[in-house]
Design an enzyme around this catalytic site. Structure first.
Site, PDB file in Angstrom:
ATOM      1  N   ARG A  79       0.830  -1.196   0.000  1.00 46.36           N
ATOM      2  CA  ARG A  79       0.000   0.000   0.000  1.00 46.36           C
ATOM      3  C   ARG A  79       0.869   1.252   0.000  1.00 46.36           C
ATOM      4  O   ARG A  79       2.029   1.222   0.422  1.00 46.36           O
ATOM      5  CB  ARG A  79      -0.958   0.033   1.191  1.00 46.36           C
ATOM      6  CG  ARG A  79      -0.247   0.145   2.546  1.00 46.36           C
ATOM      7  CD  ARG A  79      -0.202   1.575   3.040  1.00 46.36           C
ATOM      8  NE  ARG A  79       0.615   1.705   4.247  1.00 46.36           N
ATOM      9  CZ  ARG A  79       1.886   2.051   4.246  1.00 46.36           C
ATOM     10  NH1 ARG A  79       2.527   2.262   3.122  1.00 46.36           N
ATOM     11  NH2 ARG A  79       2.564   2.172   5.381  1.00 46.36           N
ATOM     12  N   HIS A  86       1.262   7.674  10.860  1.00 51.73           N
ATOM     13  CA  HIS A  86       1.476   7.388  12.292  1.00 51.73           C
ATOM     14  C   HIS A  86       0.287   7.837  13.156  1.00 51.73           C
ATOM     15  O   HIS A  86       0.478   8.278  14.288  1.00 51.73           O
ATOM     16  CB  HIS A  86       2.751   8.064  12.796  1.00 51.73           C
ATOM     17  CG  HIS A  86       4.003   7.359  12.371  1.00 51.73           C
ATOM     18  ND1 HIS A  86       4.438   6.196  12.955  1.00 51.73           N
ATOM     19  CD2 HIS A  86       4.907   7.665  11.408  1.00 51.73           C
ATOM     20  CE1 HIS A  86       5.572   5.810  12.374  1.00 51.73           C
ATOM     21  NE2 HIS A  86       5.869   6.683  11.427  1.00 51.73           N
ATOM     22  N   GLY A 181      11.460  -2.849   3.515  1.00 48.69           N
ATOM     23  CA  GLY A 181      11.939  -1.588   4.064  1.00 48.69           C
ATOM     24  C   GLY A 181      11.670  -0.387   3.186  1.00 48.69           C
ATOM     25  O   GLY A 181      12.272   0.666   3.373  1.00 48.69           O
ATOM     26  N   SER A 185       4.785  -1.447   2.973  1.00 44.79           N
ATOM     27  CA  SER A 185       4.138  -2.488   3.786  1.00 44.79           C
ATOM     28  C   SER A 185       4.347  -3.897   3.255  1.00 44.79           C
ATOM     29  O   SER A 185       3.417  -4.689   3.155  1.00 44.79           O
ATOM     30  CB  SER A 185       2.634  -2.205   3.934  1.00 44.79           C
ATOM     31  OG  SER A 185       2.441  -0.996   4.606  1.00 44.79           O
ATOM     32  N   ASP A 240      -1.972  -0.618   7.401  1.00 49.56           N
ATOM     33  CA  ASP A 240      -1.337  -1.389   6.337  1.00 49.56           C
ATOM     34  C   ASP A 240      -2.185  -2.597   5.950  1.00 49.56           C
ATOM     35  O   ASP A 240      -2.413  -2.868   4.764  1.00 49.56           O
ATOM     36  CB  ASP A 240       0.048  -1.865   6.794  1.00 49.56           C
ATOM     37  CG  ASP A 240       0.964  -0.704   7.141  1.00 49.56           C
ATOM     38  OD1 ASP A 240       0.632   0.443   6.791  1.00 49.56           O
ATOM     39  OD2 ASP A 240       2.006  -0.949   7.771  1.00 49.56           O
ATOM     40  N   LYS A 286      11.008  -2.030  10.247  1.00 52.26           N
ATOM     41  CA  LYS A 286      10.397  -1.824  11.561  1.00 52.26           C
ATOM     42  C   LYS A 286      10.827  -2.894  12.567  1.00 52.26           C
ATOM     43  O   LYS A 286      10.906  -2.641  13.759  1.00 52.26           O
ATOM     44  CB  LYS A 286       8.867  -1.785  11.431  1.00 52.26           C
ATOM     45  CG  LYS A 286       8.340  -0.521  10.790  1.00 52.26           C
ATOM     46  CD  LYS A 286       6.831  -0.422  10.870  1.00 52.26           C
ATOM     47  CE  LYS A 286       6.126  -1.354   9.956  1.00 52.26           C
ATOM     48  NZ  LYS A 286       4.663  -1.138   9.906  1.00 52.26           N
TER      49      LYS A 286
END
Length: 535
Positions: A79, A86, A181, A185, A240, A286
């Site tokens: 996506r 956030h 990365g 997503s 996501d 993440k």
């Protein structure tokens, strides 16, 4: 069923999936659709490359498993987030869209060996085999960066949906085309596809089953995938997974988390713009950086909400997933008292007057809990590392970004009528773009989730004809999304190739550049694809 699956002769060339390819028709239910043609999955422009890719996947599956017949292929896309960064884990609305890039899992269901065999089309990832009898007790070590953990997270999700599920033997080949990365997503798409593959295999193996239809609803898939991804150490908020599962061609998705999960498609009314995704090639994983980046931001926003409730006498806040209160809960509590969003922002500035941030000892004083209580409640499940919590900046970003999402959605829903008003269209696009650019500024200055490379691409985009540009995804690397005039998109891409990729990565191949930057459009969400797979 099975149905014919023709890679070379699509039955439809439209951008929207024809209803006959969905079990029960479009919108007839909230179940993940079962589809039998690639033209129902990809746009006309994407079909040639996807036909070749899927043909290669099927051929590779047959070479790997010559004695196993392909049962189905589970698919979930990545996506790009247009606005609302956030804020999903604070339960505010976001506006992502599913993209063409996706994760495919080709599956054979059956056999008596009681194992799941995983192969990856990327030779960097070795074969993994798991005993099904051990899966319920298997613990995922989130400290180990192992590719198959994302599949095991899907297994956990499937078992959470149905603890009595009897998982059959499976032979799988995974093909992921979302750069890791990249801020698109990839991990969520992998978990969603894995979970979908497992629940579909369970249904396919059930006695008397004649159809893969109705294996899992979209809301159940999303909610289970959100929790499942936490097994690999990411405190995900849900945006996501929602975009990956609920995606609708030609539409963005307004994903709402309060008071319940809801995804509303919003059509793009203007035809004169395109979205360009540009990956910085700075990996923002993440899983690896969570303690100082993503997970820390979740803790900071959660503690900010709890402190505001304590200091302003709001009472206990509704708890998100057993973790803590949210800034959305703060806004709703103030709303009952007649305080609007501007007033809430004033309260944030009053309560968090120290712009340099707060130590753990100072947080203890604000919250009225001991260091041990705070650490055990907020920093154990998802460990974090910090010197000072930045409550003021993080809370202000979340509240301001939530207002930007509302404004952006309102503008999409009230696009100017198409009567040849070029000036009106131009003003409209520039207004949309200004919201995106303001979002990037806030992510950079208040949420501190940008990086030099993201800032550079945004600056280059604005200097080379983009209406607006911003980071998309968690940040700290990954990708940007830019709103550009459609007739300038190809030229825009060439400018970024020259001024960013060739400048910073001398000798980079054309293939890698083309993987890093692309003109995209809203795509279909999760689906199960079935047929005879002849190519």
């Amino acid at each position: 069923m099975p149905r014919s699956f023709d890679f070379s002769t699509p039955t439809s060339t439209g951008s929207s999936p024809p209803s006959e390819f969905f079990e029960g028709g479009v919108g007839a239910s909230s179940f993940v659709p079962v589809i039998s043609t690639l033209s129902a999955v990809y746009s006309k422009s994407a079909l040639p490359a996807q036909e070749q890719r899927w043909g290669s996947l099927v051929a590779s599956f047959k070479r790997l498993y010559p004695n196993e017949e392909l049962t189905f292929i589970a698919r979930s896309p990545g996506r790009v987030n247009l606005i609302g960064e956030h804020i999903d884990y604070s339960l505010f609305d976001v506006l992502p869209m599913a993209i063409t890039q996706d994760v495919l899992i080709a599956v054979h269901v059956g056999g008596s060996e009681g194992k799941i065999v995983l192969n990856n089309a990327d030779p960097r990832f070795p074969t993994r085999t798991f005993n099904i009898a051990d899966l319920k007790d298997t613990e995922i070590d989130a400290t180990v960066h192992e590719w198959s953990n994302y599949f095991l997270a899907g297994v956990k999700g499937a078992l959470s949906l149905n603890p009595l599920a009897e998982i059959p033997s499976m032979h799988c080949l995974i093909d992921g085309r979302i750069p890791t990365g990249s801020g698109l997503s990839s991990s969520s798409a992998f978990v969603c596809a894995s979970l979908l593959a497992i629940v579909t295999a369970v249904k396919a193996a059930a006695p008397g089953s004649e159809s893969f239809a109705n294996a899992v609803t979209k809301p159940d898939l999303v909610q289970s995938a959100v929790v499942s991804e936490r097994h690999v150490g990411v405190n995900s908020g849900g945006m996501d997974q929602s975009a990956s599962v609920f995606g609708v061609p030609g539409h963005a998705l307004r994903v709402q988390f309060y008071p319940e999960l809801k995804a509303t498609p919003i059509a793009f009314q203007a035809d004169e713009f395109a979205f360009v995704i540009a990956n910085t090639l700075v990996v923002a994983d993440k899983h690896v950086t969570g303690p100082i980046h993503y997970n820390l931001r979740v803790v900071e926003t959660t503690l900010a909400a709890e402190i505001l409730a304590k200091q302003c006498g709001l009472g206990p806040l509704p708890i998100r997933d057993g973790f803590g209160g949210t800034l959305r809960g703060v806004v709703e509590a103030f709303k009952v008292r007649g305080v609007d969003i501007a007033g809430v922002m004033d309260k944030v500035k009053q309560v968090f007057s120290k712009q340099e941030g707060y130590t753990l000892a100072e947080t203890v004083q604000l919250l009225g809990q001991s260091e041990i209580e705070i650490t055990q409640k907020y920093m154990t499940r998802f460990p974090v590392r910090f010197e000072r919590f930045q409550f003021r900046a993080r809370a202000l970003h979340v509240l301001e970004e939530a207002e930007r999402v509302k404004k952006y959605c309102e503008m999409l829903n009230h696009a100017p009528a198409e009567h040849g008003d070029i000036d009106g269209e131009e003003k409209y696009l520039r207004a949309l773009a200004s919201i995106m650019t303001a979002s990037h500024t806030s992510c950079r200055d208040l949420f501190d989730c940008s990086c030099a490379q993201l800032d550079e691409i945004v600056s280059l985009a604005l200097a080379n004809g983009a209406y607006g540009s911003r980071l998309s995804g968690a940040g700290w690397g990954g990708a940007t999304v830019s709103l550009v005039p459609k007739d300038k998109a190809v030229e825009f891409v060439q400018c970024l190739k020259k001024e960013y990729y060739l400048k910073h990565f001398p000798g980079i191949s054309e293939e890698k550049i083309n993987d890093a930057i692309c003109i995209t459009e809203p795509a279909l969400g999760s689906a199960v694809v079935v047929g005879n797979y002849s190519v």
